[in-house]
Motif scaffolding. Structure first.
Motif, PDB file in Angstrom:
ATOM      1  N   UNK A 168       0.852  -1.272  -0.148  1.00 18.83           N
ATOM      2  CA  UNK A 168       0.010  -0.071   0.075  1.00 18.83           C
ATOM      3  C   UNK A 168       0.777   1.143   0.014  1.00 18.83           C
ATOM      4  N   UNK A 169       1.918   1.294   0.761  1.00 18.63           N
ATOM      5  CA  UNK A 169       2.835   2.206   0.808  1.00 18.63           C
ATOM      6  C   UNK A 169       3.489   2.603  -0.674  1.00 18.63           C
ATOM      7  N   UNK A 170       3.948   1.309  -1.246  1.00 25.48           N
ATOM      8  CA  UNK A 170       4.482   1.848  -2.622  1.00 25.48           C
ATOM      9  C   UNK A 170       3.237   2.254  -3.586  1.00 25.48           C
ATOM     10  N   UNK A 171       2.175   1.623  -3.570  1.00 28.24           N
ATOM     11  CA  UNK A 171       1.193   1.928  -4.470  1.00 28.24           C
ATOM     12  C   UNK A 171       0.835   3.694  -4.399  1.00 28.24           C
ATOM     13  N   UNK A 172       0.750   3.922  -2.971  1.00 28.91           N
ATOM     14  CA  UNK A 172       0.385   5.322  -2.502  1.00 28.91           C
ATOM     15  C   UNK A 172       1.640   6.270  -3.194  1.00 28.91           C
ATOM     16  N   UNK A 173       2.820   5.793  -2.755  1.00 25.00           N
ATOM     17  CA  UNK A 173       3.907   6.627  -3.247  1.00 25.00           C
ATOM     18  C   UNK A 173       3.954   6.683  -4.713  1.00 25.00           C
ATOM     19  N   UNK A 174       4.121   5.544  -5.403  1.00 20.73           N
ATOM     20  CA  UNK A 174       4.580   5.502  -6.849  1.00 20.73           C
ATOM     21  C   UNK A 174       3.546   5.435  -7.769  1.00 20.73           C
ATOM     22  N   UNK A 175       2.227   4.920  -7.144  1.00 21.15           N
ATOM     23  CA  UNK A 175       1.187   4.917  -8.224  1.00 21.15           C
ATOM     24  C   UNK A 175       1.046   3.412  -8.589  1.00 21.15           C
ATOM     25  N   UNK A 176      -0.135   2.811  -8.552  1.00 21.54           N
ATOM     26  CA  UNK A 176      -0.660   1.191  -9.010  1.00 21.54           C
ATOM     27  C   UNK A 176      -0.018   1.120 -10.475  1.00 21.54           C
ATOM     28  N   UNK A 177      -0.007   1.790 -11.281  1.00 23.92           N
ATOM     29  CA  UNK A 177       0.480   1.349 -12.559  1.00 23.92           C
ATOM     30  C   UNK A 177       1.976   1.275 -12.575  1.00 23.92           C
ATOM     31  N   UNK A 178       2.809   1.888 -11.902  1.00 26.79           N
ATOM     32  CA  UNK A 178       4.028   2.006 -11.834  1.00 26.79           C
ATOM     33  C   UNK A 178       4.733   0.726 -11.105  1.00 26.79           C
ATOM     34  N   UNK A 179       3.900   0.157 -10.188  1.00 25.86           N
ATOM     35  CA  UNK A 179       4.469  -1.087  -9.549  1.00 25.86           C
ATOM     36  C   UNK A 179       4.360  -2.234 -10.199  1.00 25.86           C
ATOM     37  N   UNK A 180       5.664  -3.109 -10.072  1.00 26.53           N
ATOM     38  CA  UNK A 180       5.361  -4.400 -10.749  1.00 26.53           C
ATOM     39  C   UNK A 180       5.605  -5.192  -9.583  1.00 26.53           C
ATOM     40  N   UNK A 181       5.358  -6.683  -9.655  1.00 23.81           N
ATOM     41  CA  UNK A 181       5.504  -7.603  -8.843  1.00 23.81           C
ATOM     42  C   UNK A 181       6.747  -7.623  -8.051  1.00 23.81           C
ATOM     43  N   UNK A 182       7.756  -7.705  -9.178  1.00 26.42           N
ATOM     44  CA  UNK A 182       9.271  -7.569  -8.712  1.00 26.42           C
ATOM     45  C   UNK A 182       9.446  -6.592  -7.872  1.00 26.42           C
ATOM     46  N   UNK A 183       9.064  -5.282  -8.346  1.00 22.88           N
ATOM     47  CA  UNK A 183       9.359  -4.194  -7.516  1.00 22.88           C
ATOM     48  C   UNK A 183       8.814  -4.165  -6.156  1.00 22.88           C
TER      49      UNK A 183
END
Length: 197
Positions: free
Chosen positions: A21-36
């Motif tokens: 959730x922190x990653x999605x909130x900070x970077x956006x859902x579209x920019x997050x990959x499962x590896x990241x």
């Protein structure tokens, strides 16, 4: 034979959900990959896939857990036997406490829920509607006659949610206003406004 679940399975899953959730909130859902996301969560990609088959499944679980916790908090706090203003203040206080350490989940709810498939969105929106219904009933109790026959209940309830939901933008624990102080303020503003409708 089915593999048994590790004793710390739920703790690990909850940690993954919060860090994602922190990653999605900070970077956006579209920019997050499962590896990241795996790197962000401090787990291997294989372990992340053990818990979640896709990024979409991870997003859904973040939102379902967050909204379920909010609904549970207000259901537990709701006491129709209290005087109306005290009842509403208890609900607002419960919401503010449930939002503690959940800023990321809240941002993801606001921004990413529409990215899920319609069927999953509907499940989450049902939780949102339940949350609004509980609070709206407490708002209605402030002036049942005044709300009778008018379309104003939902706008007043949603205005209350606006004050509470966007507090994460400015509210800081340890600041000059506590969560309890802010719950009292929101309640007074809403109750005072209702008397003038």
């Amino acid at each position: 034979m089915a593999r048994s679940r590790a004793k710390d399975h739920d703790e690990k899953r909850d940690a993954i959900l919060h860090r994602a959730a922190v990653a999605f909130a900070r970077d956006g859902y579209d920019r997050a990959s499962m590896a990241r996301l795996a790197g962000e969560c401090g787990v291997s990609k294989a372990l992340l896939y053990h818990y979640y088959a896709s990024k979409e499944a991870l997003l859904f679980d973040i939102l379902q857990n967050h909204l379920s916790a909010l609904v549970e908090a207000v259901e537990e706090a709701d006491d129709p036997t209290l005087p109306p203003e005290a009842r509403l203040e208890a609900l607002v206080g419960a919401l503010l406490e449930a939002y503690r350490d959940a800023d990321a989940e809240h941002k993801v709810q606001i921004g990413a829920l529409p990215l899920l498939p319609e069927a999953e969105q509907e499940q989450l929106k049902a939780l949102e509607r339940r949350l609004v219904a509980i609070v709206a009933e407490a708002v209605r109790a402030l002036d049942p006659e005044g709300f009778a026959g008018t379309p104003l209940l939902k706008p007043v309830a949603m205005s209350l949610f606006g004050m509470v939901n966007w507090a994460y933008m400015w509210f800081r624990d340890g600041g000059p206003v506590s969560r309890a102080d802010y719950a009292k303020l929101v309640t007074k503003l809403v109750a005072g406004g209702v008397t003038r409708l």
